[in-house]
Design a protein around this motif. Sequence first.
Motif: not given
Length: 166
Positions: A152-153, A15-16, A2-3, A158-159
């Motif tokens: 969590v989002f 992290d998510l 993901h990085l 992360a939204v």
Amino acid sequence: MHLQAFGDHGRVVADLVDELRDRVGAGHGTSLVAETADGVVGHVAFTDALLDAPRRLVTVRVLSPLAVLPRAQRRGIGRALVTAGLQHERARGVPLVFLEGDPGYYSRAGFEPGARYGFRKPSLRIPDAAFQVFRLPAHGPWMTGTLVYPEVFWRHDAVGLRDPGA
């Protein structure tokens, strides 16, 4: 992975994903990986969310994230992960899958603008065109309303998109 796949936004996504693993492991989602001889090259997660429909809350899924290592992109791996995930969710009786993403990419997998079907996005920071839905056979016409992301989002911010100039 993901990085590398998400560049500057990669740490937030990584992290998510670490926290989403716990939700998926507890039966609140699906996680699929793509593997080649070189190892894992792609990942997609489908996580429980809620649709605040007029009749009642409906458990739906959010497709996020979808990542493919840069060296493996443009080979159909992302599309294969999305297709396999949608088939899995269909078999589980999930009515709807939502996402925020590039409509040019996800429309090829059958995603459509959420507003077209009376769905409301969970944040005004999500561009209208990016808020998309895939309707599965378990979807009923009464299932409309506002998508509610899991906490969590929000905790990982992360939204939607942040305005760095604001």
